[in-house]
Design an enzyme around this catalytic site. Sequence first.
Site, PDB file in Angstrom:
ATOM      1  N   ASP A 127       0.825  -1.203   0.000  1.00 34.74           N
ATOM      2  CA  ASP A 127       0.000   0.000   0.000  1.00 34.74           C
ATOM      3  C   ASP A 127       0.862   1.257   0.000  1.00 34.74           C
ATOM      4  O   ASP A 127       1.537   1.559   0.987  1.00 34.74           O
ATOM      5  CB  ASP A 127      -0.895  -0.027   1.242  1.00 34.74           C
ATOM      6  CG  ASP A 127      -1.809   1.176   1.348  1.00 34.74           C
ATOM      7  OD1 ASP A 127      -2.067   1.820   0.324  1.00 34.74           O
ATOM      8  OD2 ASP A 127      -2.271   1.459   2.470  1.00 34.74           O
ATOM      9  N   ASP A 306      -2.152   6.188  -4.865  1.00 31.27           N
ATOM     10  CA  ASP A 306      -2.448   5.214  -3.825  1.00 31.27           C
ATOM     11  C   ASP A 306      -2.815   3.848  -4.394  1.00 31.27           C
ATOM     12  O   ASP A 306      -3.909   3.664  -4.925  1.00 31.27           O
ATOM     13  CB  ASP A 306      -3.595   5.737  -2.953  1.00 31.27           C
ATOM     14  CG  ASP A 306      -3.956   4.795  -1.821  1.00 31.27           C
ATOM     15  OD1 ASP A 306      -3.090   4.007  -1.401  1.00 31.27           O
ATOM     16  OD2 ASP A 306      -5.103   4.854  -1.357  1.00 31.27           O
TER      17      ASP A 306
END
Length: 425
Positions: A127, A306
């Site tokens: 992530d 992201d």
Amino acid sequence: MKLFVLLVSFTHTLPLLAMSVSFQGSPQSRRGLPIPIHKRGTLNAHGSVSPHFLQTNIQQSVDKFRDGFSAYERNTGERHPLDWLPEPDLQEKRDMGSIPLAPADQQLWYGSISVGTPAKKFLVDFDTGSSDLFLPGPRCEETCSGHAAYDPSESYSASNTGRTFFLKFGDGSTATVEGYTDVVSIAGLSAKGQVVGVASEYSTGFSISKFTPDGLLGLGFQSVSKYNATPFFINLISQGIVSNPVFGVRLANEGSELFLGGTNGELYQGDFTYTPVTKEGYWQVTLDGIMLDGREVVSVTQAIIDTGSTLILGPAEVVEAIYGRIPGAIPSLDPNGIKSGLYTVPCNFDMTIALQFGKRAFPITPSIFNLGPVHGQPNRCYGGMASQSKIARFWILGDTFLQNVYTAFDFGRKSVGFASLVEPS
């Protein structure tokens, strides 16, 4: 296999404008390594997209950045310029924070790591929108059943930091997280003294049938670390394990890859367009515009890159205006008849949405923007852009955009680069 990587200098800085740089022909880093990553699908058993999945993903993204902004303020003493909501309850003196992990039906990009001595393997979500490593611990039994647990007592390289953190899940449940340091490795690249958060409980939404990875590994900057600890990849850099302070990401239905220590030249073509990180913490950059069929619909704004978000998320009024220019687009309503932030479009949607960095536009393939059909409405599909009322100052660029480009995250230059993908043969 011939690979190309980015050669960078820790002391080199970029001008404040995005630029195109060609790295064709750069030699391969001898320690740059590709790591296959995988994802769970977005379609449910009926072959349609669950609006609950999409709405939950949006809320998880918002919660993640809200909590990261709180961590940034605790770590730096300054409020992040994109922070939209103060959280007094998170400003307690003890170390605390929230590490949102994906709930049921979440789409994740995950791969294998090993932790400890002797090494034990775990699956983690990679992530770029967070900065910490988090795993279930040995006391997490019922709610962690089926997941691999990290037990520090079984690793002779583990050390207790003496710090305790507070973990808050999206469903309101909480757990105490103990901090340890240990050896963490990905594809043979090992960081010593890496902080690992060890949880005593999971939310019931993270059962193995709903949540494939065991935990999460963040690839952002330390200033948004809930532990205020050096993130894994930065440890690889500072310990001299990778010669290039760059990692590359290719997201796709097949052949997804995280490349540590450079980029994989077999997966992109032409030049990279690099744009500077405007505020360290997240991979925050200037988005110079969004275009619809060649016409600008969004001007200069801030955006966070992201891998942990599925959609492109933006301010409600702007997203509504964009869909207002797409024939047949309509807002999706929640069960209470209120606009959910999602939109549906005709499934034969073929308009070109492009994101611009510098003077270069990166188009989103219509088939990627089209997330899949609405249940019971085979001619209507969910669009890959959505809004959230709490996002007013920036955009979140997730999977819907990132599947269209090869992305380089460069800690040396403090910048993000985008390149065109190699056309499938």
